[in-house]
Every structure is written in structure tokens, then in C-alpha cells.
Design a protein around this motif. Structure first.
Motif, short mmCIF file in Angstrom:
data_model
loop_
_atom_site.label_atom_id
_atom_site.label_comp_id
_atom_site.label_asym_id
_atom_site.label_seq_id
_atom_site.Cartn_x
_atom_site.Cartn_y
_atom_site.Cartn_z
N VAL A 91 4.70 -3.24 8.36
CA VAL A 91 4.49 -2.30 7.25
C VAL A 91 3.43 -1.26 7.58
O VAL A 91 3.32 -0.24 6.89
CB VAL A 91 4.10 -3.05 5.96
N ARG B 106 8.09 1.00 8.13
CA ARG B 106 7.59 0.66 6.79
C ARG B 106 8.71 0.55 5.76
O ARG B 106 8.80 -0.43 5.02
CB ARG B 106 6.56 1.69 6.34
N THR C 220 11.07 -2.43 6.37
CA THR C 220 10.34 -3.69 6.14
C THR C 220 10.15 -3.94 4.64
O THR C 220 10.36 -5.06 4.15
CB THR C 220 8.98 -3.67 6.84
N ASN C 221 9.75 -2.90 3.92
CA ASN C 221 9.57 -3.04 2.47
C ASN C 221 10.89 -3.39 1.78
O ASN C 221 10.92 -4.17 0.83
CB ASN C 221 9.00 -1.75 1.88
#
Length: 442
Positions: free
Chosen positions: A399, A405, A408-409
Motif C-alpha cells: 500500500v 496501492r 492492494t486496497n
């Protein structure tokens, strides 16, 4: 007379005027048996006697703990007190509708509901809401990746003192199948509040906080007015705001202890965001600013002061039964071999977390409280811990990389939503019909 928190003291005293049916008979100038400032008494604070002596010499800390031992939730309690006019299901239905559609959508809404919703909608000016949103995002990975393996251990930590655990024991909410429901409801609450926008006015976290708050008020009202087992002189006020603080702030206590061990007196920027998110979640549950410190030292001080003034008592009939029933509860929604294996792994992790965080790593101490780690637990930990901890570490690093990011989020969010499905539908109810005799006077 109070000198450090006069406004908080006045807030406590006004409870009798605002809601006499519940608070009119309470003596706020006294202290229940559960509260002790005698250095010769054994308290719930573990560690060196000198640590407790230092806290007892802290006049501000002693006043804060003594005052909030009597602090309830007049706004929510007033709504719960309508149980004489409305059924529990009706009160819950009206509250849910008001949370989702607004108070104007509730036909003939009682003024107590309007006041409750207005209080929930009021955001204190000392909160940074932008930081709250960032804190929810930073909290999401741990709720999706780590919390499912530790939440049971954290949950039973709230049952280690007779005086604080008795309200839950009286409700019968942690016996049989009710134990699994309460654990799942608690886990669901903390998880759902981290979803994007969950704590906004019409978000699911906002509604969940309102429901938890109402449940606490129902327990408080039923214990004081309908249970012959509740002795105010011994136990004081059922579920005071002081006793909600440990569960609401446990994640911050872990962060604060980590910072302390590293010699840091301030949180990092991401940790500070988590602090602000947690503080807002606690505000929605009714906690005052005075119980919501922002620095590692103050968090440790306030939580330790509570333990220093809380008389030690582990009654097996109350605490032991709560611990055993919670550890034995099967939390999964399906009864398959895969789910049984997952349940056993989660129990091993929860027991390890409990021993490490609340028993100083001492197995005999945990065993006396009903939690034992056997060979099977260590085998499961050895097999699964590298994956669980490794995945969490990988996500934490991913992240921070701009290119990774978003993906992954998205992965964390999908996993968290799947977790919520496994917890089932939270009910957040308390009915006096379920209450059982529990506990024994000190």
C-alpha cells in the motif's frame, strides 16, 4: 470537590435531573466497592506495586476514573427507557429507520429518538474528520487480515474482572449459542466501521454504532431496574463509559505500547490517523473526550489508571464461565470440515494473542483464567502464522507503493467484505427475558 474535571463531574450529577427514572436513586458522591484507592488493596493493574502507587498519586487520573465510573449515556438511556411503552423490536426498527432515512422518515418518532439521532449527528469540533477518513483506510488491512485471528482473545480480555463483566453475564448473552453471536457482532462492528464512508451520516458503521449504544443502554436499564442481582453499592453503574473505553481503545493501547517500547513519545502520521478514527468511533458510542487521549503516554496512563482503581476479582462463576463459553463458541456460519479447521486455527491464534497481550506471556496465569495453549495450538500456529503474518507484512508494504496501492486496497476491501459475510447479521439486542442469575458479591 473536583478540581481537574469539573465539567465532567457536573455532567455526571445532571444525569439524575435529566433521567430520574434511571439515575434518580444513585449517589454520585460515593464510590462503589469496585473502585479502590487503598494501596493495600489488590487492583486489576499488573506489574510493579510502584507503578500503581504512582498512578494513585496522580490526582487528575484518580478523579477522571472515579468520575467516569458513574458516567452513563443519558441520551441513549432515555430512548432505551421507552421499553415500557414500545417493544424492543419496535425501538430497534425505529432507530434503524432513523439512521438510514433520517428522523423525519419515522412516523410519530418519540422525542427521545430525535434527541438520540441529533447527538449521533453532532461531531465535536476537536475531531479532525479528514484524519478520521484516513484512519479508517489505515485500519482496514488489520481488520481484514489480522483481527479475525485475534478478536476472540481481545473479546475475552473484557471478562477478566467480576465488577466489569457482570452486566454481560446477567444478560445471558454469553452462554450457549449467544456467545458466538456476541463475538461475531463485536467483530462485525469493528470491521464494518472501517469500510469506505461507513461512519458517514447514513453509512453502515454509523448505524452499527447507534445499535451498539442502544444495546448498552438496554443492558444498563434492565440491570438497574429489573435485575435483583445488581447491587449498586458493589458494582456501581452498569457499563459506565469507563468500562467501554478498554474495548474501544484496545487497538490504540497496542499502538501505544509498541511506541513506548521503541522509545517514542509521539505517534507516526499513519498511527495518528488511526487514533483519530478510533476516537470518532468511540464518540459515536458515547465516550467523552476526556477518555480519548491522543499520545502514547496518555493512552497508557488513562487505561492503566482504570486498572489501578478497579478492584481485582476473578469470580469463576462469572468471569470463568464467560471465558470458557466464549472460547468454546463456534463462530462459523457453516459446519463443514474446512470451516471446522478454520475455527480451530482462529482459536489457537486468539489464545496466543490473549496470553501474550493480557497475561504477560505467562501460561499459568492464562490457565487460571480458563485459557490453555496445548501442543495442537502450537502446531497450528507454526503452520499458519507465517502465511497470516507474511501476508499482512506484504500488504503493508504494497500500500506504500503508488503503483500497487489501488489494487492492494481493492484486495483488502474484497477480503473485508467476505469477512463480514462470515460474521452473519448483527442484531445488537438485549432483552430482560434472557437475563440469568450470575456473579457473586465480593
Amino acid at each position: 470537590m473536583p478540581t481537574h474535571y469539573p465539567e465532567l463531574h457536573e455532567r455526571v450529577r445532571r444525569q439524575a435531573e435529566l433521567l430520574p427514572v434511571l439515575y434518580g436513586d444513585l449517589d454520585f458522591d460515593s464510590q462503589p466497592y469496585r473502585t479502590t484507592t487503598d494501596p493495600d488493596d489488590v487492583s486489576s493493574l499488573r506489574g510493579k506495586p510502584s507503578t500503581r502507587a504512582k498512578l494513585l498519586a496522580d490526582e487528575a487520573a484518580v478523579e477522571l476514573i472515579s468520575t467516569t465510573t458513574w458516567l452513563g449515556d443519558v441520551v441513549s438511556d432515555s430512548y432505551a427507557a421507552l421499553m415500557g411503552r414500545y417493544s424492543v423490536s419496535t425501538l430497534i426498527g425505529m432507530l434503524k429507520q432513523a439512521c438510514r432515512e433520517g428522523i423525519d422518515a419515522v412516523p410519530d418518532a418519540p422525542p427521545e429518538l430525535a434527541a438520540f439521532i441529533a447527538d449521533l449527528e453532532t461531531t465535536p469540533d476537536w475531531l479532525d474528520m479528514e484524519l478520521v477518513r484516513k484512519g479508517a483506510e489505515y485500519s482496514r488491512p488489520s481488520m481484514a487480515l489480522l483481527a479475525p485471528f485475534a478478536v476472540r482473545g481481545a473479546f475475552i480480555a473484557t471478562f477478566l474482572n467480576t465488577y466489569a463483566a457482570l452486566p454481560m453475564a446477567l444478560t445471558g448473552a454469553l452462554s450457549g449459542n449467544r456467545a458466538a453471536r456476541r463475538v461475531n457482532e463485536t467483530t462485525s462492528f469493528f470491521a464494518v466501521t472501517t469500510l469506505p464512508g461507513a461512519l458517514e451520516r447514513h453509512g453502515p458503521g454509523f448505524e452499527a454504532a447507534a445499535m451498539v449504544r442502544l444495546m448498552h443502554s438496554m443492558v444498563r436499564f434492565n440491570a438497574l431496574k429489573r435485575s435483583p442481582k445488581w447491587d449498586v453499592a458493589i458494582y456501581g453503574l452498569p457499563i459506565p463509559q469507563l468500562d467501554q473505553m478498554p474495548a474501544g481503545m484496545i487497538n490504540l493501547f497496542v499502538l501505544a505500547m509498541d511506541a513506548h517500547r521503541q522509545g517514542r513519545t509521539e505517534f507516526s502520521s499513519s498511527e495518528r490517523a488511526i487514533v483519530e478514527f478510533t476516537r470518532y468511533r468511540c464518540v459515536l458510542l458515547g465516550l467523552p473526550e476526556e477518555l480519548l487521549p491522543t499520545t502514547p503516554g496518555e493512552i497508557i496512563r488513562v487505561l492503566s489508571a482504570r486498572s489501578a482503581l478497579l478492584r481485582d476479582d476473578f469470580d469463576d462463576e462469572t468471569c470463568g464461565e464467560l471465558v470458557r463459553s466464549t472460547m468454546a463458541a463456534y463462530l462459523r456460519q457453516e459446519d463443514t470440515l474446512r470451516e471446522r479447521i478454520a475455527d480451530s486455527v482462529e482459536k489457537s491464534f486468539s489464545k496466543f494473542f490473549f496470553v501474550r497481550m493480557f497475561c504477560g506471556g505467562k501460561l499459568p496465569v492464562a490457565a487460571r483464567m480458563g485459557v490453555t495453549l496445548g501442543a495442537g495450538d502450537y502446531i497450528r500456529l507454526a503452520l499458519v502464522a507465517p502465511f497470516v503474518l507474511g501476508r499482512n507484512l506484504l500488504v503493508e508494504r504494497a500500500v506504500r507503493i503508488p503503483a500497487l496501492r489501488d489494487v492492494t486496497n481493492a484486495y483488502v476491501l474484497r477480503l473485508l467484505k467476505r469477512r463480514l459475510e462470515t460474521y452473519g447479521t448483527a442484531e445488537y439486542t438485549s432483552d430482560v427475558a434472557d437475563y440469568t442469575p450470575a456473579g457473586s458479591p465480593a
